[in-house]
Design a protein around this motif. Structure first.
Motif, PDB file in Angstrom:
ATOM      1  N   PRO A  18      39.466  38.226  64.672  1.00  0.00           N
ATOM      2  CA  PRO A  18      38.408  39.106  64.158  1.00  0.00           C
ATOM      3  C   PRO A  18      38.919  40.468  63.719  1.00  0.00           C
ATOM      4  N   GLU A  19      40.072  40.902  64.263  1.00  0.00           N
ATOM      5  CA  GLU A  19      40.603  42.205  63.850  1.00  0.00           C
ATOM      6  C   GLU A  19      41.053  42.224  62.391  1.00  0.00           C
ATOM      7  N   GLU A  20      41.206  41.046  61.791  1.00  0.00           N
ATOM      8  CA  GLU A  20      41.486  40.985  60.356  1.00  0.00           C
ATOM      9  C   GLU A  20      40.255  41.409  59.546  1.00  0.00           C
ATOM     10  N   LEU A  21      39.086  41.268  60.154  1.00  0.00           N
ATOM     11  CA  LEU A  21      37.787  41.679  59.595  1.00  0.00           C
ATOM     12  C   LEU A  21      37.272  40.756  58.508  1.00  0.00           C
ATOM     13  N   VAL A  22      38.134  40.343  57.562  1.00  0.00           N
ATOM     14  CA  VAL A  22      37.704  39.444  56.489  1.00  0.00           C
ATOM     15  C   VAL A  22      38.801  38.432  56.190  1.00  0.00           C
ATOM     16  N   TRP A  23      38.391  37.274  55.714  1.00  0.00           N
ATOM     17  CA  TRP A  23      39.297  36.349  55.014  1.00  0.00           C
ATOM     18  C   TRP A  23      38.920  36.424  53.542  1.00  0.00           C
ATOM     19  N   TYR A  24      39.901  36.390  52.659  1.00  0.00           N
ATOM     20  CA  TYR A  24      39.584  36.528  51.237  1.00  0.00           C
ATOM     21  C   TYR A  24      40.540  35.718  50.371  1.00  0.00           C
ATOM     22  N   GLY A  25      40.088  35.415  49.182  1.00  0.00           N
ATOM     23  CA  GLY A  25      40.894  34.740  48.180  1.00  0.00           C
ATOM     24  C   GLY A  25      40.622  35.361  46.824  1.00  0.00           C
ATOM     25  N   GLY A  26      41.564  35.235  45.908  1.00  0.00           N
ATOM     26  CA  GLY A  26      41.401  35.840  44.590  1.00  0.00           C
ATOM     27  C   GLY A  26      41.691  34.859  43.470  1.00  0.00           C
ATOM     28  N   SER A  27      40.957  34.978  42.384  1.00  0.00           N
ATOM     29  CA  SER A  27      41.157  34.142  41.211  1.00  0.00           C
ATOM     30  C   SER A  27      41.244  35.011  39.963  1.00  0.00           C
ATOM     31  N   ASN A  28      41.957  34.531  38.990  1.00  0.00           N
ATOM     32  CA  ASN A  28      42.175  35.245  37.735  1.00  0.00           C
ATOM     33  C   ASN A  28      42.039  34.230  36.616  1.00  0.00           C
ATOM     34  N   TYR A  29      41.132  34.459  35.680  1.00  0.00           N
ATOM     35  CA  TYR A  29      40.880  33.502  34.614  1.00  0.00           C
ATOM     36  C   TYR A  29      40.984  34.170  33.237  1.00  0.00           C
ATOM     37  N   SER A  30      41.320  33.364  32.235  1.00  0.00           N
ATOM     38  CA  SER A  30      41.231  33.811  30.849  1.00  0.00           C
ATOM     39  C   SER A  30      40.799  32.623  29.999  1.00  0.00           C
ATOM     40  N   GLU A  42      39.601  36.579  26.554  1.00  0.00           N
ATOM     41  CA  GLU A  42      38.775  37.307  27.505  1.00  0.00           C
ATOM     42  C   GLU A  42      39.210  36.954  28.925  1.00  0.00           C
ATOM     43  N   THR A  43      39.218  37.939  29.797  1.00  0.00           N
ATOM     44  CA  THR A  43      39.655  37.713  31.170  1.00  0.00           C
ATOM     45  C   THR A  43      38.573  38.160  32.158  1.00  0.00           C
ATOM     46  N   TYR A  44      38.659  37.636  33.361  1.00  0.00           N
ATOM     47  CA  TYR A  44      37.884  38.194  34.461  1.00  0.00           C
ATOM     48  C   TYR A  44      38.636  37.924  35.757  1.00  0.00           C
ATOM     49  N   ALA A  45      38.481  38.840  36.689  1.00  0.00           N
ATOM     50  CA  ALA A  45      39.089  38.721  38.009  1.00  0.00           C
ATOM     51  C   ALA A  45      37.981  38.576  39.041  1.00  0.00           C
ATOM     52  N   LEU A  46      38.252  37.810  40.072  1.00  0.00           N
ATOM     53  CA  LEU A  46      37.254  37.522  41.095  1.00  0.00           C
ATOM     54  C   LEU A  46      37.920  37.511  42.469  1.00  0.00           C
ATOM     55  N   THR A  47      37.232  38.082  43.445  1.00  0.00           N
ATOM     56  CA  THR A  47      37.652  37.999  44.841  1.00  0.00           C
ATOM     57  C   THR A  47      36.456  37.546  45.674  1.00  0.00           C
ATOM     58  N   TYR A  48      36.691  36.554  46.534  1.00  0.00           N
ATOM     59  CA  TYR A  48      35.615  36.058  47.393  1.00  0.00           C
ATOM     60  C   TYR A  48      36.150  35.907  48.809  1.00  0.00           C
ATOM     61  N   GLY A  49      35.252  35.709  49.766  1.00  0.00           N
ATOM     62  CA  GLY A  49      35.720  35.539  51.130  1.00  0.00           C
ATOM     63  C   GLY A  49      34.571  35.496  52.121  1.00  0.00           C
ATOM     64  N   LYS A  50      34.949  35.587  53.400  1.00  0.00           N
ATOM     65  CA  LYS A  50      33.936  35.580  54.457  1.00  0.00           C
ATOM     66  C   LYS A  50      34.294  36.619  55.510  1.00  0.00           C
ATOM     67  N   LEU A  51      33.264  37.064  56.221  1.00  0.00           N
ATOM     68  CA  LEU A  51      33.449  38.061  57.264  1.00  0.00           C
ATOM     69  C   LEU A  51      33.926  37.390  58.544  1.00  0.00           C
ATOM     70  N   LEU A  52      34.808  38.088  59.253  1.00  0.00           N
ATOM     71  CA  LEU A  52      35.301  37.597  60.532  1.00  0.00           C
ATOM     72  C   LEU A  52      34.783  38.423  61.702  1.00  0.00           C
ATOM     73  N   SER A  53      34.118  39.531  61.399  1.00  0.00           N
ATOM     74  CA  SER A  53      33.651  40.428  62.451  1.00  0.00           C
ATOM     75  C   SER A  53      32.268  40.971  62.104  1.00  0.00           C
ATOM     76  N   PRO A  54      31.380  41.095  63.102  1.00  0.00           N
ATOM     77  CA  PRO A  54      30.049  41.669  62.856  1.00  0.00           C
ATOM     78  C   PRO A  54      30.101  43.161  62.550  1.00  0.00           C
ATOM     79  N   GLU A  55      31.266  43.775  62.720  1.00  0.00           N
ATOM     80  CA  GLU A  55      31.410  45.197  62.392  1.00  0.00           C
ATOM     81  C   GLU A  55      31.310  45.443  60.892  1.00  0.00           C
ATOM     82  N   VAL A  56      31.583  44.421  60.095  1.00  0.00           N
ATOM     83  CA  VAL A  56      31.638  44.596  58.644  1.00  0.00           C
ATOM     84  C   VAL A  56      30.235  44.567  58.050  1.00  0.00           C
TER      85      VAL A  56
END
Length: 202
Positions: free
Chosen positions: A112-124, A129-143
Protein backbone atom coordinates in the motif's frame (compact mmCIF):
# COMPACT_ATOMS: atom_id res chain seq x y z
CA UNK A 1 -0.43 2.67 -37.43
CA UNK A 2 -0.58 2.72 -33.66
CA UNK A 3 2.24 2.08 -31.28
CA UNK A 4 1.70 0.90 -27.78
CA UNK A 5 3.74 0.96 -24.61
CA UNK A 6 2.79 -1.91 -22.33
CA UNK A 7 1.69 -1.14 -18.77
CA UNK A 8 4.39 -0.10 -16.37
CA UNK A 9 4.69 -2.80 -13.77
CA UNK A 10 4.55 -2.26 -10.02
CA UNK A 11 6.00 -4.74 -7.53
CA UNK A 12 3.64 -7.64 -8.24
CA UNK A 13 4.08 -10.26 -10.94
CA UNK A 14 1.77 -9.13 -13.74
CA UNK A 15 1.00 -10.21 -17.26
CA UNK A 16 0.27 -7.40 -19.70
CA UNK A 17 -1.73 -7.81 -22.87
CA UNK A 18 -2.83 -5.35 -25.52
CA UNK A 19 -4.92 -5.23 -28.64
CA UNK A 20 -5.29 -2.50 -31.24
CA UNK A 21 -7.97 -4.06 -33.46
CA UNK A 22 -10.79 -1.73 -34.42
CA UNK A 23 -14.30 -2.72 -33.34
CA UNK A 24 -17.64 -0.97 -33.75
CA UNK A 25 -20.81 -1.45 -31.69
CA UNK A 26 -23.85 0.46 -30.47
CA UNK A 27 -22.57 1.13 -26.95
CA UNK A 28 -19.10 1.42 -25.39
CA UNK A 29 -19.73 -1.63 -23.17
CA UNK A 30 -20.66 -3.74 -26.20
CA UNK A 31 -17.39 -2.79 -27.90
CA UNK A 32 -15.33 -3.86 -24.88
CA UNK A 33 -17.23 -7.13 -24.56
CA UNK A 34 -16.23 -8.01 -28.15
CA UNK A 35 -12.58 -8.09 -27.12
CA UNK A 36 -10.76 -11.26 -26.15
CA UNK A 37 -10.04 -9.97 -22.65
CA UNK A 38 -7.96 -12.95 -21.49
CA UNK A 39 -4.36 -13.73 -22.58
CA UNK A 40 -5.40 -17.14 -23.90
CA UNK A 41 -7.63 -16.97 -27.03
CA UNK A 42 -9.54 -20.03 -25.78
CA UNK A 43 -10.37 -18.55 -22.37
CA UNK A 44 -13.68 -16.74 -21.98
CA UNK A 45 -13.63 -13.87 -19.48
CA UNK A 46 -16.10 -14.03 -16.61
CA UNK A 47 -17.54 -11.51 -14.16
CA UNK A 48 -17.00 -8.62 -16.57
CA UNK A 49 -17.59 -5.26 -14.90
CA UNK A 50 -17.40 -1.69 -16.10
CA UNK A 51 -15.59 0.21 -13.33
CA UNK A 52 -16.11 3.63 -14.89
CA UNK A 53 -16.04 5.75 -18.01
CA UNK A 54 -14.19 8.99 -18.67
CA UNK A 55 -15.00 11.52 -21.36
CA UNK A 56 -12.27 12.82 -23.66
CA UNK A 57 -12.37 15.17 -26.64
CA UNK A 58 -13.06 12.41 -29.19
CA UNK A 59 -15.14 9.96 -27.18
CA UNK A 60 -14.86 7.92 -23.99
CA UNK A 61 -12.44 5.63 -22.18
CA UNK A 62 -13.94 2.58 -20.47
CA UNK A 63 -12.22 1.08 -17.42
CA UNK A 64 -13.17 -2.53 -16.74
CA UNK A 65 -12.32 -5.66 -14.78
CA UNK A 66 -12.88 -9.36 -15.44
CA UNK A 67 -11.82 -12.80 -14.24
CA UNK A 68 -9.92 -15.19 -16.54
CA UNK A 69 -10.61 -18.77 -15.35
CA UNK A 70 -7.46 -20.82 -14.90
CA UNK A 71 -7.15 -24.34 -16.33
CA UNK A 72 -4.86 -25.13 -13.41
CA UNK A 73 -7.10 -25.88 -10.44
CA UNK A 74 -4.20 -25.22 -8.09
CA UNK A 75 -3.82 -21.65 -9.34
CA UNK A 76 -6.27 -18.88 -8.51
CA UNK A 77 -7.96 -17.26 -11.49
CA UNK A 78 -6.30 -13.91 -12.28
CA UNK A 79 -8.21 -10.64 -12.41
CA UNK A 80 -7.94 -8.38 -15.43
CA UNK A 81 -7.81 -4.60 -15.13
CA UNK A 82 -7.97 -2.80 -18.45
CA UNK A 83 -9.11 0.16 -20.49
CA UNK A 84 -10.62 0.64 -23.93
CA UNK A 85 -10.35 3.91 -25.86
CA UNK A 86 -13.41 4.65 -27.99
CA UNK A 87 -14.43 7.31 -30.49
CA UNK A 88 -17.91 8.09 -31.74
CA UNK A 89 -18.59 6.70 -35.22
CA UNK A 90 -21.98 7.36 -36.78
CA UNK A 91 -24.60 5.99 -34.42
CA UNK A 92 -22.12 3.73 -32.63
CA UNK A 93 -18.67 3.53 -31.08
CA UNK A 94 -15.33 2.42 -32.48
CA UNK A 95 -12.41 1.12 -30.45
CA UNK A 96 -9.06 2.64 -31.41
CA UNK A 97 -6.94 1.13 -28.66
CA UNK A 98 -7.01 -0.96 -25.51
CA UNK A 99 -4.68 -2.44 -22.94
CA UNK A 100 -4.89 -4.59 -19.82
CA UNK A 101 -2.87 -6.27 -17.09
CA UNK A 102 -3.37 -9.47 -15.11
CA UNK A 103 -3.25 -9.50 -11.31
CA UNK A 104 -2.66 -12.90 -9.73
CA UNK A 105 -4.75 -12.89 -6.60
CA UNK A 106 -2.91 -15.82 -4.98
CA UNK A 107 0.41 -13.96 -4.97
CA UNK A 108 1.65 -11.23 -2.61
CA UNK A 109 -0.25 -8.02 -3.09
CA UNK A 110 1.32 -4.73 -4.10
CA UNK A 111 2.41 -2.82 -0.96
CA UNK A 112 0.00 0.00 0.00
CA UNK A 113 2.93 2.39 0.48
CA UNK A 114 3.25 2.43 -3.31
CA UNK A 115 -0.15 4.19 -3.20
CA UNK A 116 -1.01 3.40 -6.85
CA UNK A 117 -0.40 0.83 -9.55
CA UNK A 118 -0.28 2.37 -13.01
CA UNK A 119 0.32 1.63 -16.67
CA UNK A 120 0.91 3.88 -19.66
CA UNK A 121 0.03 3.70 -23.35
CA UNK A 122 1.11 5.79 -26.32
CA UNK A 123 -0.78 5.72 -29.62
CA UNK A 124 -0.57 7.35 -33.03
CA UNK A 125 -2.73 6.99 -36.15
CA UNK A 126 -2.08 7.20 -39.88
CA UNK A 127 -2.76 10.95 -39.78
CA UNK A 128 0.14 11.51 -37.41
CA UNK A 129 -2.17 12.33 -34.50
CA UNK A 130 -1.01 11.09 -31.11
CA UNK A 131 -2.40 10.66 -27.63
CA UNK A 132 -0.90 9.50 -24.36
CA UNK A 133 -2.82 7.67 -21.66
CA UNK A 134 -2.10 6.57 -18.09
CA UNK A 135 -4.44 4.33 -16.12
CA UNK A 136 -4.27 2.41 -12.87
CA UNK A 137 -5.79 1.58 -9.51
CA UNK A 138 -5.43 2.84 -5.97
CA UNK A 139 -3.60 0.75 -3.40
CA UNK A 140 -4.31 2.93 -0.38
CA UNK A 141 -7.41 4.71 0.99
CA UNK A 142 -5.18 7.73 1.60
CA UNK A 143 -5.33 8.58 -2.10
CA UNK A 144 -8.05 11.01 -3.15
CA UNK A 145 -7.00 11.87 -6.72
CA UNK A 146 -4.28 11.51 -9.34
CA UNK A 147 -2.89 14.39 -11.39
CA UNK A 148 -0.65 14.05 -14.45
CA UNK A 149 1.42 16.51 -16.48
CA UNK A 150 1.76 15.43 -20.12
CA UNK A 151 4.53 16.39 -22.52
CA UNK A 152 2.19 18.74 -24.40
CA UNK A 153 1.91 20.87 -21.25
CA UNK A 154 -1.58 19.70 -20.30
CA UNK A 155 -2.29 18.96 -16.64
CA UNK A 156 -5.21 16.59 -16.04
CA UNK A 157 -6.78 15.20 -12.88
CA UNK A 158 -8.92 12.17 -12.03
CA UNK A 159 -10.76 11.68 -8.74
CA UNK A 160 -10.28 7.89 -9.04
CA UNK A 161 -13.92 6.78 -8.79
CA UNK A 162 -14.32 3.12 -7.73
CA UNK A 163 -10.62 2.97 -6.95
CA UNK A 164 -9.44 3.29 -10.56
CA UNK A 165 -8.25 6.19 -12.71
CA UNK A 166 -7.43 7.04 -16.31
CA UNK A 167 -6.13 10.24 -17.90
CA UNK A 168 -5.80 10.76 -21.65
CA UNK A 169 -4.32 13.71 -23.53
CA UNK A 170 -4.63 14.13 -27.33
CA UNK A 171 -1.51 15.65 -28.87
CA UNK A 172 0.75 14.19 -26.20
CA UNK A 173 3.33 11.42 -26.61
CA UNK A 174 4.11 10.65 -22.98
CA UNK A 175 3.10 11.32 -19.39
CA UNK A 176 5.85 13.36 -17.74
CA UNK A 177 4.90 13.36 -14.07
CA UNK A 178 2.22 11.81 -11.92
CA UNK A 179 1.23 13.35 -8.60
CA UNK A 180 -0.65 11.14 -6.18
CA UNK A 181 -2.86 13.40 -4.05
CA UNK A 182 -4.43 12.96 -0.64
CA UNK A 183 -6.99 15.07 1.17
CA UNK A 184 -6.76 18.82 0.58
CA UNK A 185 -4.60 18.09 -2.50
CA UNK A 186 -1.60 17.14 -0.38
CA UNK A 187 1.03 15.52 -2.62
CA UNK A 188 1.69 12.04 -1.27
CA UNK A 189 4.01 10.89 -4.04
CA UNK A 190 5.60 12.25 -7.23
CA UNK A 191 6.43 9.87 -10.07
CA UNK A 192 8.62 11.29 -12.84
CA UNK A 193 9.03 9.78 -16.34
CA UNK A 194 5.80 7.86 -15.92
CA UNK A 195 6.38 5.96 -19.19
CA UNK A 196 9.99 5.12 -18.26
CA UNK A 197 11.08 6.91 -21.43
CA UNK A 198 13.31 9.96 -21.44
CA UNK A 199 11.52 12.73 -23.26
CA UNK A 200 12.98 16.16 -24.00
CA UNK A 201 9.44 17.59 -24.14
CA UNK A 202 9.00 17.03 -20.39
Amino acid sequence: MRRLMLPLIGLLALFASSCSSERVAATPEQVVRQNNLCPSPTTQAQDFRVLGTRQWSQGVVVLYSAICPSSDRQQASPQILGHSVLVSKGSGWEQIGNDSAEFFLDRPQLPPEELVWYGGSNYSNDKGETYALTYGKLLSPEVAAVEITFDNGKILRDEATNGVFVLISPGANHSCQMRVLGKNDKILRRINDVNFVQNNRC
